[in-house]
Design a protein around this motif. Structure first.
Motif, PDB file in Angstrom:
ATOM      1  N   ASP B 189       0.836  -1.204   0.000  1.00 16.79           N
ATOM      2  CA  ASP B 189       0.000   0.000   0.000  1.00 16.79           C
ATOM      3  C   ASP B 189       0.870   1.253   0.000  1.00 16.79           C
ATOM      4  O   ASP B 189       2.080   1.191   0.189  1.00 16.79           O
ATOM      5  CB  ASP B 189      -0.959  -0.026   1.197  1.00 16.79           C
ATOM      6  CG  ASP B 189      -0.240   0.164   2.498  1.00 16.79           C
ATOM      7  OD1 ASP B 189      -0.191   1.285   2.991  1.00 16.79           O
ATOM      8  OD2 ASP B 189       0.301  -0.842   3.008  1.00 16.79           O
ATOM      9  N   VAL B 191       1.407   3.911   1.906  1.00 22.70           N
ATOM     10  CA  VAL B 191       2.218   4.346   3.042  1.00 22.70           C
ATOM     11  C   VAL B 191       3.470   3.476   3.150  1.00 22.70           C
ATOM     12  O   VAL B 191       4.581   3.976   3.330  1.00 22.70           O
ATOM     13  CB  VAL B 191       1.381   4.281   4.346  1.00 22.70           C
ATOM     14  CG1 VAL B 191       2.216   4.721   5.523  1.00 22.70           C
ATOM     15  CG2 VAL B 191       0.152   5.146   4.218  1.00 22.70           C
ATOM     16  N   SER B 324      -5.157   2.463   5.231  1.00 25.33           N
ATOM     17  CA  SER B 324      -3.954   1.711   4.874  1.00 25.33           C
ATOM     18  C   SER B 324      -4.259   0.215   4.939  1.00 25.33           C
ATOM     19  O   SER B 324      -5.288  -0.187   5.465  1.00 25.33           O
ATOM     20  CB  SER B 324      -2.811   2.068   5.812  1.00 25.33           C
ATOM     21  OG  SER B 324      -3.165   1.755   7.117  1.00 25.33           O
ATOM     22  N   HIS B 473      -6.726   2.484  -2.662  1.00 22.86           N
ATOM     23  CA  HIS B 473      -5.614   3.195  -2.029  1.00 22.86           C
ATOM     24  C   HIS B 473      -5.402   4.529  -2.714  1.00 22.86           C
ATOM     25  O   HIS B 473      -4.713   5.387  -2.220  1.00 22.86           O
ATOM     26  CB  HIS B 473      -4.316   2.401  -2.211  1.00 22.86           C
ATOM     27  CG  HIS B 473      -4.202   1.252  -1.297  1.00 22.86           C
ATOM     28  ND1 HIS B 473      -3.821   0.011  -1.732  1.00 22.86           N
ATOM     29  CD2 HIS B 473      -4.415   1.138   0.021  1.00 22.86           C
ATOM     30  CE1 HIS B 473      -3.809  -0.805  -0.711  1.00 22.86           C
ATOM     31  NE2 HIS B 473      -4.162  -0.162   0.358  1.00 22.86           N
ATOM     32  N   ASP B 489      -9.460   2.993  10.012  1.00 18.45           N
ATOM     33  CA  ASP B 489      -8.172   2.647  10.608  1.00 18.45           C
ATOM     34  C   ASP B 489      -8.419   1.640  11.717  1.00 18.45           C
ATOM     35  O   ASP B 489      -9.319   1.816  12.536  1.00 18.45           O
ATOM     36  CB  ASP B 489      -7.487   3.900  11.152  1.00 18.45           C
ATOM     37  CG  ASP B 489      -6.069   3.599  11.610  1.00 18.45           C
ATOM     38  OD1 ASP B 489      -5.432   2.728  10.997  1.00 18.45           O
ATOM     39  OD2 ASP B 489      -5.619   4.232  12.579  1.00 18.45           O
ATOM     40  N   THR B 510      -4.882   9.387  10.539  1.00 19.43           N
ATOM     41  CA  THR B 510      -4.891   8.396   9.461  1.00 19.43           C
ATOM     42  C   THR B 510      -5.037   9.074   8.109  1.00 19.43           C
ATOM     43  O   THR B 510      -4.282   8.803   7.175  1.00 19.43           O
ATOM     44  CB  THR B 510      -6.073   7.426   9.654  1.00 19.43           C
ATOM     45  OG1 THR B 510      -6.128   7.044  11.012  1.00 19.43           O
ATOM     46  CG2 THR B 510      -5.935   6.230   8.762  1.00 19.43           C
ATOM     47  N   LEU B 514      -2.344   9.219   5.010  1.00 23.47           N
ATOM     48  CA  LEU B 514      -2.696   8.768   3.656  1.00 23.47           C
ATOM     49  C   LEU B 514      -2.426   9.873   2.646  1.00 23.47           C
ATOM     50  O   LEU B 514      -1.898   9.636   1.566  1.00 23.47           O
ATOM     51  CB  LEU B 514      -4.168   8.355   3.598  1.00 23.47           C
ATOM     52  CG  LEU B 514      -4.526   7.028   4.240  1.00 23.47           C
ATOM     53  CD1 LEU B 514      -6.028   6.871   4.329  1.00 23.47           C
ATOM     54  CD2 LEU B 514      -3.921   5.882   3.452  1.00 23.47           C
TER      55      LEU B 514
END
Lengths: 272, 522
Positions: B189, B191, B324, B473, B489, B510, B514
């Protein structure tokens, strides 16, 4: 399809060996040089010669004719036995794998139970209880072989269950039976084919073993196992009685192993 | 230095691959490029353009079906093509490190991280203690705070990002001078990708490793690479510093690739699906929580994967679900779809819900044709049609999703990832659903296919008025397509509301994280 020289060699060798057995089988359906139970006191224990190319046995019966006819029973028992095992195994494996939980546990405990015993022993017990006959041999061996197929099917079914297309099918509200047989089953063929071929070979060995013990194919019908058991007292003086039936079985079993090796190496095993 | 600052020079490399009939097909065509010492060189291009083949050719990992027809690969002054396989194997790991795309299959699941890594060392040094030290040091270098613990773990107890770190540690263990990274972040992903990219960058600077970075993530390439090469049909068609390539592409192909990869909503003609004021609620969830059941003998997990989730989706609107990886998005989707039974809470749906899943490889049944799939969907929806009607209907649906009649008889393996995903969407449309839930429908596709799938879903939403719940994502896509967004999250909804409000003024950490990772996404 990826087929290298080595795997093609497996195919050719296996094909030749199997076609010998197949030729015997087809020929035996239409013609035998002598009747299989035709005895001739004048020509007992004849070594292979022009009239009797595989020689004759203790009763003067032609070994070649008996080999031709015995191929019929070997193929019959192995194919129907495996088909029987395949049907039971498929049903049990698919249902266990698809449903999981308690149904899976019960089916698997049952099939593991069968697998705990030596296969030949179970088959012997069944035949001893229900009487020796071709039909009993077939279903008894089928039952012994079924767990192997059930396991193959169950594991692969569980693996496929997480695939998106199965989730999709469930979402569309398709009946579980249809999902099992139309969505899942065709994807398992690549795993099942080698199991079927090895099953055929093992089934033949088992059948010979049982006939040897006098519990398989019953006289007057001829089978390779029975021929071996009849011939064991004359093994030294008339070795052809042992050699030819054994050679036939070796051809069949070795041929099957080579073909399964070819399937394993050339057909893409498993679904990606 | 004898190699004049170039650590690797590939000269006129031609490579052929045998197809099913044994006839050679040219994959690499007169490939010429060089990697300078200490630089990160990006290699981009559509899928099937020969990027991975280049990596395999340099590392010497080509299969028996591929053969180098002509050309030279000069590494540190020596021609690799002329070397024996044994000598090339020796180079691998010691001088050339390779990182592959899929971290889940690159580690032996039956061995701990340490034994996985010590395999690399044991071939070259016999000293166990020293090897162990080295592994721990390297695990620390790749960003593990507690290398001792990580070393004892088995691969299944590591996340995708952690596994990729371990693999990078393995590749860099012997201090190679060249690292080939083949799509190292595409299965991670955003992050996590960002941190992996930063790690590679640091390693390049601190250890002086040159990196050949293969990717179709153009943003990552722009931010991390010194130079970029564009590959098309086995040849380099454009190469310059990354800033120049991205800013002023010289060839039309590069320009097109850039445009597609930007997934620019305006260029694609995407608009947001907005619900009318008085639109009825088609899907609502009220305080649902769910967890994965354990085995027969063990009690179920007590910690739920998702908990206390409430949401409401109105007819015709398009809602984005972000977070995420591992935050419970997919579990939520499966619960809504009814594939997982919720522990508590209620889900109300009106009408049929269809789903599009992430993986184009498993979205269609490999044993059946597209026609079979469509027929199955039609019959499942309970409608009856004559043979002719059905055929025309299928042709129309296929045309709608951008396929044609010839695809009806195709099997999944005869189609590309994008085409398969389109066929899966066609299957959804046949069911005439009121809501389509799409779980990362484009993340496993290359840039051009991504663009077409996004456009398609957006059209279905705005033109047919089908409600959409999209998990992704990719914030840019969410921003372009969705009028509402939900941020998750650790199994909970942390923020929800109007897309512009949430993304422009994030209230939760969060969302902020992102958004920060966004600059590296494709």
């Amino acid at each position: 399809m990826r087929s290298s020289t080595a795997s093609r060699r497996y195919l050719y060798t296996g094909g030749i060996l199997l076609s010998i057995v197949l030729a015997f089988f087809i020929l035996g359906l239409f013609w035998t040089p002598y009747g299989i139970n035709e005895t001739d006191a004048a020509s007992k224990f004849l070594a292979p010669c022009a009239e009797h190319i595989f020689g004759t046995d203790n009763l003067g019966r032609d070994v070649f004719s008996r080999c031709l006819v015995a191929a019929r029973y070997t193929l019959l028992v192995s194919f129907t036995g495996v088909a029987y095992a395949l049907v039971i195994g498929t049903l049990a494996g698919l249902i266990a794998g698809y449903n999981g939980g308690i149904i899976d546990k019960i089916i698997m405990i049952f099939s593991n139970g069968i697998m705990c015993f030596p296969g030949i022993l179970l088959a012997l017990v069944a035949v001893a209880v229900f009487g020796p006959s071709l039909f009993n041999v077939i279903w008894a061996l089928g039952l012994v072989f079924a767990p192997t197929f059930a396991r193959v099917y169950r594991t692969s079914t569980i693996e496929l269950l997480g695939r998106d297309y199965i989730l999709q099918a469930k979402l569309m509200g398709i009946h579980p039976l249809r999902i099992m047989f139309v969505h899942i089953l065709p994807n398992l063929m690549s795993q099942v084919l080698p199991a079927v071929i090895i099953g055929l070979a093992n089934m033949t060995l088992f059948e010979s073993g049982m006939s040897y013990l006098g519990l398989g194919v019953q006289p007057p019908a001829a089978s390779y196992g029975k021929m071996l058991s009849d011939a064991q007292s004359y093994m030294v003086s008339a070795p052809w009685l042992i050699i030819f039936p054994t050679l036939m079985r070796v051809c069949y079993i070795l041929g099957l192993y080579f073909i399964s090796e070819w399937v394993r190496t050339s057909v893409k095993g498993g679904s990606k | 230095m004898s190699y004049k600052g170039h650590i690797l020079e590939v000269k006129n490399l031609c490579l052929s691959l045998c197809n099913a009939d044994g006839a050679p097909v040219r994959i690499l065509n007169d490939l010429t490029f060089s990697v300078r010492s200490g630089e990160i060189l990006g290699l981009i291009g559509d899928s099937g353009s020969g990027k991975t083949m280049t990596a395999l050719a340099i590392s010497g990992l080509l299969s028996d079906f591929a053969q180098a027809d002509s050309g030279e690969i000069i590494f540190e002054g020596e021609d690799l093509v002329k070397k024996s396989p044994r000598e090339r194997r020796r180079l691998l790991g010691e001088k050339i490190g390779v990182i592959f795309q899929d971290p889940s299959s690159a580690l032996d699941p039956l061995q701990t991280v340490e034994s996985n890594l010590s395999e690399i060392i044991s071939l070259r040094s016999k000293n166990k203690e020293e090897g162990r030290e080295r592994i721990l040091r390297m695990l620390k270098t790749v960003g593990f705070e507690n290398p001792e613990q990580i070393a004892k773990r088995y691969p299944h107890r590591l996340s995708g990002g952690q596994r990729q770190r371990v693999l990078i540690a393995g590749a860099a263990l012997m201090n190679p001078s060249l690292l080939i990274a083949d799509e190292p972040t595409s299965s991670l992903d955003t992050v996590t990708s960002m941190s992996i990219m930063q790690l590679l960058h640091e390693m390049c600077q601190e250890m002086g490793i040159s990196i050949l970075f293969i990717s179709h993530n153009l943003n990552a390439v722009r931010n991390f690479c010194d130079r970029v090469m564009v590959m098309k049909e086995g040849a380099i068609i454009d190469s310059d510093t990354s800033w120049d390539i991205m800013g002023q592409p010289k060839s039309a192909f590069t320009a097109e690739l850039l445009l597609k990869s930007k997934l620019d909503p305006k260029a694609l003609g995407i608009s947001r699906g907005v619900a009318q004021e008085d639109a009825p609620v088609v899907l609502s969830a009220e305080g649902i929580s769910a967890c994965y059941k354990n085995t027969f003998f063990k009690k179920a997990h007590t910690t739920p994967v998702i908990s206390g989730i409430s949401l409401e989706v109105k007819e015709g609107e398009s809602v984005g679900l972000i977070g995420s990886s591992g935050c419970g998005k997919t579990t939520l989707v499966k619960t809504i779809l009814g594939l997982i039974k919720p522990e508590s809470g209620t889900i109300t749906k009106s009408g049929k819900i269809a789903a599009v899943f992430q993986d184009p490889v498993s979205s269609l049944n490999p044993a059946h044709t597209v026609r079979w799939h469509l027929t199955e969907a039609l019959e499942a929806s309970g409608r009856k049609m004559s043979e002719d009607e059905r055929k025309n209907y299928f042709l129309k649906i296929l045309e709608d999703v951008g396929l044609s009649g010839k695809h009806l008889t195709r099997f999944p393996h005869q189609m590309s990832g994008g085409q398969r995903q389109k066929a899966a969407i066609a299957m959804c449309l046949v069911q005439e659903p009121s809501v389509i839930i799409a779980d990362e429908p484009f993340s496993a596709l290359d840039a051009s296919s991504q663009a077409s799938i996004i456009k398609l879903l957006s059209d279905i939403n705005t033109k047919n008025g089908t409600t959409m719940l999209i998990v992704s994502h990719n914030l840019r896509v969410i921003k372009a397509m969705c009028s509402k967004v939900i941020v998750m999250d650790k199994g909970k909804i942390v923020e929800a509301g109007d897309t512009d409000t949430v993304l422009n003024d994030p209230k939760s950490d969060t969302t902020a994280a992102l958004l920060k990772a966004r600059m590296y996404e494709a």
